[in-house]
Structure formats: C-alpha cells, structure tokens
Design an enzyme around this catalytic site. Structure first.
Site, PDB file in Angstrom:
ATOM      1  N   SER A 267       0.831  -1.196   0.000  1.00 16.69           N
ATOM      2  CA  SER A 267       0.000   0.000   0.000  1.00 16.69           C
ATOM      3  C   SER A 267       0.869   1.250   0.000  1.00 16.69           C
ATOM      4  CB  SER A 267      -0.909   0.000   1.225  1.00 16.69           C
ATOM      5  OG  SER A 267      -0.133   0.096   2.398  1.00 16.69           O
ATOM      6  N   LYS A 268       0.220   2.360  -0.028  1.00 15.75           N
ATOM      7  CA  LYS A 268       0.903   3.653  -0.068  1.00 15.75           C
ATOM      8  C   LYS A 268       1.975   3.789   1.009  1.00 15.75           C
ATOM      9  CE  LYS A 268      -1.505   6.646  -2.921  1.00 15.75           C
ATOM     10  NZ  LYS A 268      -1.844   5.637  -3.924  1.00 15.75           N
ATOM     11  N   ARG A 269       1.688   3.279   2.181  1.00 18.19           N
ATOM     12  CA  ARG A 269       2.613   3.506   3.281  1.00 18.19           C
ATOM     13  C   ARG A 269       3.944   2.787   3.093  1.00 18.19           C
ATOM     14  NH1 ARG A 269       2.683  -0.869   6.866  1.00 18.19           N
ATOM     15  NH2 ARG A 269       1.066  -2.366   6.306  1.00 18.19           N
ATOM     16  N   GLY A 271       5.747   3.268   0.627  1.00 24.27           N
ATOM     17  CA  GLY A 271       6.573   4.154  -0.182  1.00 24.27           C
ATOM     18  C   GLY A 271       5.997   4.386  -1.553  1.00 24.27           C
TER      19      GLY A 271
END
Length: 492
Positions: A267-269, A271
């Site tokens: 996911s986005k977290r 990177g």
RNA sequence: GGGCCCUUCGUCUAUCGGUUAGGACAUCAGAUUUUCAAUCUGGGAAGACGGGUUCGACUCCCGUAGGGCCUACCA
C-alpha cells in the site's frame, strides 16, 4: 499419450497432470494463436501488481509470437473514471508494454453480455431470482453460519407473475467438482456445492464481473488468462460459465501477489504502490521490467537481462507459487545498472523532468551542464533523483553562496594555495578528468602536501556543499571557464 | 464459519529423493579514498513445526501453526 515428449526445460516444475494433458505451449503454437490480456479496472491508480501481471502476459505473448491485449473493466460506473483509464494507458506506455490492439471497454459491451445471458437463460442455464436485498442478506448470514454457499429459493420456483425486480442467476451444478487446471498452482479442485449461483445480471440489467469477464475473454479470443491469484476461486465459477455456454476454456495461470517489505498487502505507506509513483521516484521503465520479472519468476542465476532474453526465456510454468515482497534495495540495484547503460542525453532529459517535477524551470544551460556531468557521475546513481542531486552543483549560478564549513576553511594560507592551484590549472590544455587528476597530483607534490590539504576547500569552492564527484571529475564536468571562475569568485 | 492457495538465508530466488543447499540484493569485515557514493576482496546468514513413506527427503504424503484469497446485485 505419454509418447508425446514434453519440451525439455531444465526449470519446469514437475506436476503430475502435465504428463497426462497436452502441453499448452506446443498446442498453442499450432491450433490456437496465443492471445493474452491484461484487464484492469480504472478505479484509481495502476497498482504495481497489475503492472507485473501485464508484464507476464506481455512476455508470454511475445515468447509465443501471440497477441497481448488490453481490456478496461469499467463496469463499475460508480468508481470508474476517465482519468483512471488514462493512468492505465500511460502506465503501460511508460513500461513499454504496448497492447497489440486498441483497448476494449467492457461497459460498452453490456448489450452483448446481456445477449449471452439471455441465450443461457433460454437454454435453462440461468434463472430469475426475485430475492430482495434484505432476503439476500439474511440468506447470506444463514449460509455463513451453516458453513455453506448461498442458495436462492427461486432456482426451482415459478416466476411470481408480477413485475417485481429480479436478478439473473447462474444455475450451477449442485454436485460434482470443478477442477481448475492452473499453470502456476497446479490442479485445484473445488466442490460444486461450495460454489454459489452467482448473479449474472443485476436487477438493473447490467452484467456482473464474472459474467462479463467470461464473455469478453471468449469474444476477444483470449487463450491464456494470467491474473492475480485473488481470482483463483473465481476461475472455478468462470469455468462453470464457460462450460454452460459451450465454450472452450482458456488456459489459466494465477500469479501470486506482490506484498510490501513487511509482508502485508502493498500500500501507499510502503513508499509506493502505483507505477506512476515509481516513475516519479526516478526508476527507469527497463529497470522496472527487469525487477518485476524477477519477482515471482526466475531463470537460473540470471538477475540482469534484456527484454529479448526475458522473452526467449519466459515460461509461465516457471512462475513461483508464493507471494513476493517488494525489496527497495534490489530495485535500486537493478535501476543503478540500467542508469549505467542509459544514454547520457536521455538521462539528461529525465533529470530535467525531475527538476520540473520539483517545480523548477531548467533551461538549456542547465541541461548542458547536467549532460556534461552525467558520464562522470552516473556510475554511482541509483535513481534519477540521485542523478539530479549528484549533478545539482553544476547547475549552480556564479557566484556561489558558499557553505559555512567551506568559508571557515578558507584561511589565508589556503587561499594563497588555491590561487597557485588556479594558476597551475590554467595551463592544463586537455580539460578532462585524467589530465586534471594528474595536474592536481603534480600540484600537491609541488606544494609538498597531500591532496587532502586543499581537496576539501577546493571541493567546497566548486560545489558549495552540494554533493559532487571526485575533484578531477567535478572540474572536468564543470569545464575550464566555470571551474576557474568559481575558484576566482571564492578568492575575491 | 466454509472453500481454496502459500511457507528455502533479512529479501528475491535455484534445487525435478542422494548438493559442503547455489546465486543476487542487503548486511558485516577489509582494501581504495579529496566529501558522498561507486568499486574490489572476504565472511556470516535458510529448508515454519510434528509425524510418516524411503536405504536416503528441502524435495513425496498427512497433520499443526502462521500468512493470504474467495465466500457482493465490487472488480
């Protein structure tokens, strides 16, 4: 039919059924031209997992001399947007995975989907279900607690006669089993009683995903369906539909997913998640292709390879069964390799893109100076961002605003020495790294000091605290006029 | 709850019953050195667990544990 010798490939995984079935590869070469596809839904960004699925489909199609198609699955009208379609088109284009035909838009084919369902309905393969949303929810709840698939009472009931809304459900077999012959997972068996009668047409008459996929893949002549393994159980349901329609099954292969470095869903977290983000982070498309290919697929000890090699080596049966984690270190390593291989002019243009993304407005001089430096620094850059940073000092405009550390180093003795150095450098006729390094060494020995004595201040004078390559390269990249100018500025 | 999938160094992977379990990235040590890198040399590092089958199992079978997917009138 064991007399038919399967192709000899050292890495082929041994699965028993393969000795009993026709080899899909050899079969496809004669009877059916291979057609693969990527079928993303345009509901936001293009996930890197989608990119890898596209890559495998593309590699396989190219390997077999077949076609690679694109279908936009935009039947979810709520979430599908035109901008997202463009994101997918751009993503594939950037990756260099060009479909062989214009994209098919699933929503535009709704009439055809309905037609297919009507034919199935007429043949008794589907029925009208008049369950209300509330009844469906209640049945779902019951089915879950009883550990069984959802069942509609309308499967064997007469139509109510009024004009209540209805969905069209698939009339699936209640007994027996469905086997998905999967090139990655092997033979996967599902008991038919565990498969529910899925909705084919919603009460508003629009087709559902599982139906649309089957009809479209069939109509598009797709012979090989390679997709994420989140679709493995859908493959069983879809196989049933194929059979009910009287159509040939495609060859299935369900690819393991890509997880984040911590093993959780990417996911986005972590990177980055979308292909556009990898582009923005300074990764080259050819590096992404190589890295992504190695995620879940391997060819012996080969790590870095060309597209042509990947195409000739690729076999879907060599794809691993377990999910892979994204590893930034390895991606960086692969990217560094392709930066080294890349043409300096192209890299200069890409660095200019990085600058523009940062809100800068680089001009011709910036590009020229960057281009001059690139051959001298590209060996040590892992990303285009690093390449932009490693060349940043060259784009500074005279006079440079020196950093505090450099200023403190410029005492009288050092200034005098730098002045003598400038004089020495002026006589260097071939302003390239090697002669410059020789000149620096000569000067040092002539002064009776080590390079370290004046290297640091010289570096500061040339780069104002920005990262820079070794001194000789920095001087060479800057050019005679700019180099001597910067030194003169500092001594003023 | 039910069905299905997955499990080799930290990570990506090789291994088609017999290997000192190989490679790559990362890591550690050393070399190089005018910053940061890069580069070179060397080292450490793995078969989830428990049962079988077999002369022999990472490889085959069963179970356990841990992840994941599906179980929608989303795709």
């Amino acid at each position: 039919m064991l007399s038919r010798t399967p192709p000899k490939r050292p890495n082929a995984r041994r699965l028993p059924f393969r000795t009993l079935t026709l080899d899909p590869l050899s079969m496809s070469s004669s009877a059916r031209p291979v057609v693969t596809r990527i079928a993303p839904s345009p509901t936001g960004s293009m996930h890197i997992g989608t990119a890898r699925t596209a890559l495998f489909n593309w590699l396989y199609a190219r390997h077999c001399g077949g076609k690679f198609l694109l279908r936009i699955e935009d039947t979810d009208r709520e979430r599908s947007t035109e901008a997202s379609v463009q994101v997918i088109l751009d993503g594939l284009d950037w990756l260099g995975l060009h479909p062989d035909e214009p994209p098919t838009y699933q929503f535009a084919r709704a009439a055809r989907h309905r037609e297919a369902v009507e034919a199935l309905f007429a043949a008794g393969g589907a029925y009208r279900c008049y369950m209300t949303p509330e009844e469906t929810a209640a049945e779902r709840e019951r089915a879950r607690t009883e550990g069984r698939a959802i069942r509609s009472p309308w499967r064997d009931r007469e139509a109510p006669g009024d004009d209540r809304p209805f969905t069209i459900r698939f009339r699936g077999p209640l007994e027996g089993e469905t086997v998905v012959d999967d090139l990655v997972k092997g033979q996967v068996t599902f008991a038919n009683r565990d498969l529910d009668d899925l909705v084919l047409l919603r009460s508003d008459g629009t087709p559902t995903y599982n139906l649309a996929v089957v009809v479209d893949d069939h109509d598009m002549g797709v012979t090989h369906v390679f997709r994420g393994d989140d679709h493995l159980s859908n493959a069983a349901r879809q196989s049933l539909i194929y059979t009910a329609m009287g159509w040939d099954l495609p060859v299935f292969a369900h690819l393991p997913m890509i997880h984040g470095p911590d093993g959780a869903k990417l996911s986005k977290r972590h990177g980055a998640q979308a292909v556009g983000e990898f582009a923005d982070l300074g990764y080259l498309p050819e590096a992404m292709r190589n890295y992504l290919a190695r995620l879940g697929w391997g060819h012996g000890d080969d790590e870095l390879f060309t597209d042509a090699q990947a195409i000739s080596w690729f076999d879907i049966r060599d794809v691993v069964r377990s999910p892979a984690r994204l590893d930034w270190n390895k991606l960086n390593h692969v990217n560094a390799h392709y930066i080294r291989l890349a043409d300096a002019g192209r890299l200069a243009d890409l660095v200019m893109d990085v600058l523009r993304r940062r809100g800068e407005a680089p001009g011709k001089t910036d590009r020229d100076r960057t281009l001059a430096l690139i051959p001298l620094v590209k060996e040590s850059a892992k990303t285009l961002i690093e390449l932009a940073d490693l060349t940043a000092f060259a784009r500074l405009v005279r006079p440079l605003a020196l950093d505090a550390k450099t200023i403190s180093q410029l005492d009288g003795e050092t200034r005098a020495r730098l002045a003598r150095l400038a004089l020495a450098l002026e006589s260097v006729s071939d302003w390239t790294a090697e002669p410059l390094l020789a000149a620096l060494r000569d000067f040092a020995s002539g002064e009776g000091v080590g390079l370290g004595k004046f290297g640091a201040p010289l570096r500061g004078v040339l780069s104002a605290g920005y990262p820079a390559p070794d001194l000789a390269s920095a001087l060479a990249g800057l050019g005679r006029e700019e180099s001597l100018g910067r030194i003169a500025d500092a001594l003023r």
